[in-house]
Scaffold this motif. Structure first.
Motif, PDB file in Angstrom:
ATOM      1  N   LEU A  93       0.837  -1.206   0.000  1.00  5.25           N
ATOM      2  CA  LEU A  93       0.000   0.000   0.000  1.00  5.25           C
ATOM      3  C   LEU A  93       0.869   1.252   0.000  1.00  5.25           C
ATOM      4  O   LEU A  93       0.622   2.187  -0.762  1.00  5.25           O
ATOM      5  CB  LEU A  93      -0.948  -0.004   1.207  1.00  5.25           C
ATOM      6  CG  LEU A  93      -1.832   1.233   1.373  1.00  5.25           C
ATOM      7  CD1 LEU A  93      -2.706   1.465   0.144  1.00  5.25           C
ATOM      8  CD2 LEU A  93      -2.685   1.089   2.635  1.00  5.25           C
ATOM      9  N   TYR A  94       1.890   1.261   0.833  1.00  6.79           N
ATOM     10  CA  TYR A  94       2.810   2.400   0.878  1.00  6.79           C
ATOM     11  C   TYR A  94       3.446   2.648  -0.492  1.00  6.79           C
ATOM     12  O   TYR A  94       3.477   3.774  -0.984  1.00  6.79           O
ATOM     13  CB  TYR A  94       3.908   2.179   1.924  1.00  6.79           C
ATOM     14  CG  TYR A  94       4.985   3.231   1.837  1.00  6.79           C
ATOM     15  CD1 TYR A  94       4.793   4.489   2.413  1.00  6.79           C
ATOM     16  CD2 TYR A  94       6.165   2.986   1.150  1.00  6.79           C
ATOM     17  CE1 TYR A  94       5.766   5.473   2.299  1.00  6.79           C
ATOM     18  CE2 TYR A  94       7.135   3.968   1.037  1.00  6.79           C
ATOM     19  CZ  TYR A  94       6.929   5.195   1.608  1.00  6.79           C
ATOM     20  OH  TYR A  94       7.890   6.175   1.490  1.00  6.79           O
ATOM     21  N   THR A  95       3.934   1.589  -1.121  1.00  6.32           N
ATOM     22  CA  THR A  95       4.576   1.713  -2.434  1.00  6.32           C
ATOM     23  C   THR A  95       3.582   2.236  -3.468  1.00  6.32           C
ATOM     24  O   THR A  95       3.915   3.107  -4.278  1.00  6.32           O
ATOM     25  CB  THR A  95       5.165   0.362  -2.879  1.00  6.32           C
ATOM     26  OG1 THR A  95       6.125  -0.051  -1.902  1.00  6.32           O
ATOM     27  CG2 THR A  95       5.825   0.456  -4.237  1.00  6.32           C
ATOM     28  N   LEU A  96       2.367   1.720  -3.436  1.00  2.34           N
ATOM     29  CA  LEU A  96       1.334   2.175  -4.359  1.00  2.34           C
ATOM     30  C   LEU A  96       1.078   3.674  -4.194  1.00  2.34           C
ATOM     31  O   LEU A  96       1.040   4.428  -5.170  1.00  2.34           O
ATOM     32  CB  LEU A  96       0.043   1.383  -4.142  1.00  2.34           C
ATOM     33  CG  LEU A  96      -1.156   1.764  -4.998  1.00  2.34           C
ATOM     34  CD1 LEU A  96      -0.858   1.533  -6.474  1.00  2.34           C
ATOM     35  CD2 LEU A  96      -2.381   0.988  -4.560  1.00  2.34           C
ATOM     36  N   ILE A  97       0.921   4.118  -2.960  1.00  2.00           N
ATOM     37  CA  ILE A  97       0.682   5.540  -2.684  1.00  2.00           C
ATOM     38  C   ILE A  97       1.892   6.370  -3.105  1.00  2.00           C
ATOM     39  O   ILE A  97       1.762   7.398  -3.778  1.00  2.00           O
ATOM     40  CB  ILE A  97       0.355   5.750  -1.193  1.00  2.00           C
ATOM     41  CG1 ILE A  97      -1.002   5.136  -0.860  1.00  2.00           C
ATOM     42  CG2 ILE A  97       0.384   7.237  -0.828  1.00  2.00           C
ATOM     43  CD1 ILE A  97      -1.297   5.035   0.622  1.00  2.00           C
TER      44      ILE A  97
END
Length: 106
Positions: A93-97
């Motif tokens: 999720l962090y990488t996506l954001i």
């Protein structure tokens, strides 16, 4: 544009509209990823007469959209993974954001 859509809702109309936006954005040439978080991991059980969410999900995937689902959220609700996407983590999720130009949440 790279668009991230985070679905945190289990309201059928909200989820249906989030996938409609994802489909429209893909058709405009954008890269679109959906992350299912919290109640959002319940998407496979939300079909209603007026809201064909399963159909929207398959249309989204068929045109190159990507779906990820929070593994912890899945474990809290059901023992098995979703049939539509891999189990993911907070790192995903962090990488996506981090890598997205725009982030929307529903």
């Amino acid at each position: 544009m790279k668009l991230a859509i985070i679905i945190y809702s289990n309201d059928p109309e909200t989820v249906w509209n989030a996938f409609r936006l994802g489909i429209f954005s893909r058709k405009q040439g954008d890269t679109v990823s959906v992350f299912l978080l919290g109640k959002g991991v319940e998407v496979e059980s939300l079909d209603r007469d007026k809201f064909d969410i399963t159909g929207q999900i398959h249309s989204f995937l068929d045109i190159g959209g990507a779906i990820l689902a929070c593994g912890t959220c899945l474990k809290l609700r059901q023992p098995e993974e979703l049939g539509i996407c891999p189990i993911s983590t907070m790192q995903d999720l962090y990488t996506l954001i981090h890598d997205s130009d725009k982030v929307l949440s529903f």
